[in-house]
Design a protein around this motif. Sequence first.
Motif, short mmCIF file in Angstrom:
data_model
loop_
_atom_site.label_atom_id
_atom_site.label_comp_id
_atom_site.label_asym_id
_atom_site.label_seq_id
_atom_site.Cartn_x
_atom_site.Cartn_y
_atom_site.Cartn_z
N GLU A 103 0.99 -1.19 -0.24
CA GLU A 103 0.00 -0.16 0.13
C GLU A 103 0.81 1.22 -0.11
O GLU A 103 0.47 2.24 -0.67
N ALA A 106 2.20 1.76 -3.50
CA ALA A 106 1.18 2.20 -4.40
C ALA A 106 0.99 3.76 -3.99
O ALA A 106 0.66 4.44 -5.00
N ALA A 107 0.91 4.13 -2.95
CA ALA A 107 0.76 5.59 -2.56
C ALA A 107 1.87 6.30 -3.15
O ALA A 107 1.41 7.22 -3.61
N VAL A 109 3.85 5.73 -5.76
CA VAL A 109 3.29 5.73 -7.53
C VAL A 109 2.20 6.75 -7.69
O VAL A 109 2.50 7.59 -8.54
N ALA A 110 1.15 6.76 -6.86
CA ALA A 110 -0.04 7.79 -7.10
C ALA A 110 0.61 9.14 -6.81
O ALA A 110 0.18 10.03 -7.51
N ALA A 111 1.21 9.51 -5.69
CA ALA A 111 1.64 10.77 -5.45
C ALA A 111 2.61 11.23 -6.62
O ALA A 111 2.43 12.24 -6.87
N ALA A 113 2.81 10.29 -9.49
CA ALA A 113 1.85 10.64 -10.83
C ALA A 113 1.12 11.99 -10.56
O ALA A 113 0.97 12.75 -11.55
N GLU A 114 0.42 12.39 -9.47
CA GLU A 114 -0.24 13.37 -8.92
C GLU A 114 0.46 14.57 -9.43
O GLU A 114 0.08 15.55 -9.86
N GLN A 133 -2.17 13.22 2.92
CA GLN A 133 -2.92 12.18 2.73
C GLN A 133 -2.99 10.85 3.85
O GLN A 133 -3.80 10.29 3.89
N TYR A 134 -1.48 10.72 4.04
CA TYR A 134 -1.43 9.66 4.83
C TYR A 134 -0.73 9.89 6.23
O TYR A 134 0.07 9.01 6.82
#
Length: 152
Positions: A103, A106-107, A109-111, A113-114, A133-134
């Motif tokens: 997780e 994944a977070a 990778v998402a950050a 990309a964002e 976010q976390y």
Amino acid sequence: MSLRERLQISLKEAMKAKEADRLSTLRLINAAIKDREIAVRGEGGEVEVGEGDILAILGKMVKQRQESARAYEEGGRLELAEKELAEIKVIEEFLPRQLSAAEVEAAIVAAVAEVGASSIRDMGKVMAVLKGQYTGQMDFGAVGPMVKSRLS
């Protein structure tokens, strides 16, 4: 129910149940929050700290106790190490569930990309998104090197 309300209810329950160790830990949490509010007030900010600030305080308290427990174990003071570990359990009741390694990955990778991060210069932006976010769900000391390796 807010985190602050949960803390107050737990404090009252610990008083009624005469759980001295739990009560002292909850009082330490409240004292740390009050100290932060006083510091913020001195800077001219809001009177009450938000949920994110409280989560950061709790995370810091857990880290401090982990370091103390490790030091006590190395020094052969097992009873003090056990006390620190018991305090950690009480504090962690108020922290959100920690993310698994998958997780966290994944977070990240998402950050990335964002933010559209492409180089190590964007690391601060990625970390800011993750912290926003976390907070309380991941160890940012361990996440920093992971973000750095992804961006380099």
